[in-house]
Design an enzyme around this catalytic site. Structure first.
Site, mmCIF file in Angstrom:
data_model
loop_
_atom_site.group_PDB
_atom_site.id
_atom_site.type_symbol
_atom_site.label_atom_id
_atom_site.label_comp_id
_atom_site.label_asym_id
_atom_site.label_seq_id
_atom_site.Cartn_x
_atom_site.Cartn_y
_atom_site.Cartn_z
ATOM 1 N N SER A 137 46.826 39.639 32.582
ATOM 2 C CA SER A 137 47.137 40.609 33.630
ATOM 3 C C SER A 137 47.137 42.003 33.023
ATOM 4 C CB SER A 137 48.510 40.315 34.238
ATOM 5 O OG SER A 137 48.959 41.370 35.060
ATOM 6 N N TYR A 150 57.610 38.804 32.404
ATOM 7 C CA TYR A 150 56.253 38.609 32.921
ATOM 8 C C TYR A 150 55.252 39.369 32.055
ATOM 9 C CZ TYR A 150 52.290 38.436 36.121
ATOM 10 O OH TYR A 150 51.048 38.226 36.668
#
Length: 251
Positions: A137, A150
């Site tokens: 990501s 995350y």
């Protein structure tokens, strides 16, 4: 071609499965939800693909090994797209995300990649061929303060992928790290924020396929957002913090 996709029951994983679903493609779809995964298998079969449903929790090593054992013993896997992931954040009362919330993300996002790669890569090494795509990501390049674990898990995927690319290249196995930006998915909708250049899941899946076909070693997208992250690191961290306020989750 036989393709393994993890996290295939919803969101980006589902979109990737549908993107690759066509004649002469065997899809090995992995997820925890048997009902949702079955629905995705049906959709893919309507497009001409043959499917295998693998129910497993990628955060559990033995679960992954057991689910993939029959597939690996019957012809192996040509392409892995390790996509499964979860997210989390701090509590609304201001307390930081708990160890349980943080570790759930690290164990699934990074640990899941490790479990899948260490299960499949040895077979690719023996065959002298194969492609492994790790879905990270842009948060792995620039985490936001509301998603520390995350961002850490996605940064870990980048580091793991970079190292494994160099190692497995000697065995004829190619490793790609793909870093999407904002994608419209049910998981993303759990936390509202400013989401510039957001893509639909299907549009993002097309970019993932393009990266696979072009054998991109590292592919962050959208390009403009990735560039802004790279340039942002030229700024002092307090200025980056100020610039990043719009990305904070709505509470």
């Amino acid at each position: 071609m036989r393709v393994l996709i993890t996290g295939a029951s919803s969101g980006l994983g589902k979109a990737i499965a549908l993107e690759f679903a066509e004649q002469d493609v065997d899809l090995v779809l992995m997820a925890r939800s048997s009902k949702r995964l079955s629905e995705v298998c049906t959709l893919c079969e309507k497009r001409g693909a043959k499917t295998w449903s693998c129910i497993a929790d990628v955060s559990e090593t033995e679960s992954v090994r057991k689910a993939l054992a029959p597939i690996l013993s019957e012809g192996g896997i040509d392409l892995v797209i390790a996509n499964a992931g979860v997210t989390g954040s701090h509590s609304e009362d201001g307390s930081i995300e708990s160890a349980e919330v943080a570790l759930a993300q690290i164990n699934t996002n990074l640990g899941g990649v490790v479990n899948v790669v260490t299960t499949v890569a040895p077979h690719m090494q023996k065959a002298g061929k194969g492609t492994i795509v790790l879905i990270s990501s842009l948060a792995g390049m620039q985490p936001i303060k509301d998603g520390p674990a995350y961002g850490a898990s996605k940064a870990g995927i980048i580091a793991y992928g970079e190292a494994m690319r160099e190692y497995l290249d000697d065995y004829g196995v190619f490793v790609s790290v793909v870093c999407p930006g904002y994608i419209k998915t049910p998981m993303a909708d759990l936390y509202k924020s400013w989401r510039p250049l957001e893509l639909s899941a299907s549009a993002a899946a097309k970019k993932v396929r393009w990266a696979v076909e072009k054998r991109k070693p590292f592919y962050p997208f959208p390009a403009l957002l990735a560039l802004s992250i790279r340039l942002g690191y030229l700024l002092p961290w307090k200025l980056r913090k100020k610039a990043g306020k719009r990305f904070n989750y709505e509470r």
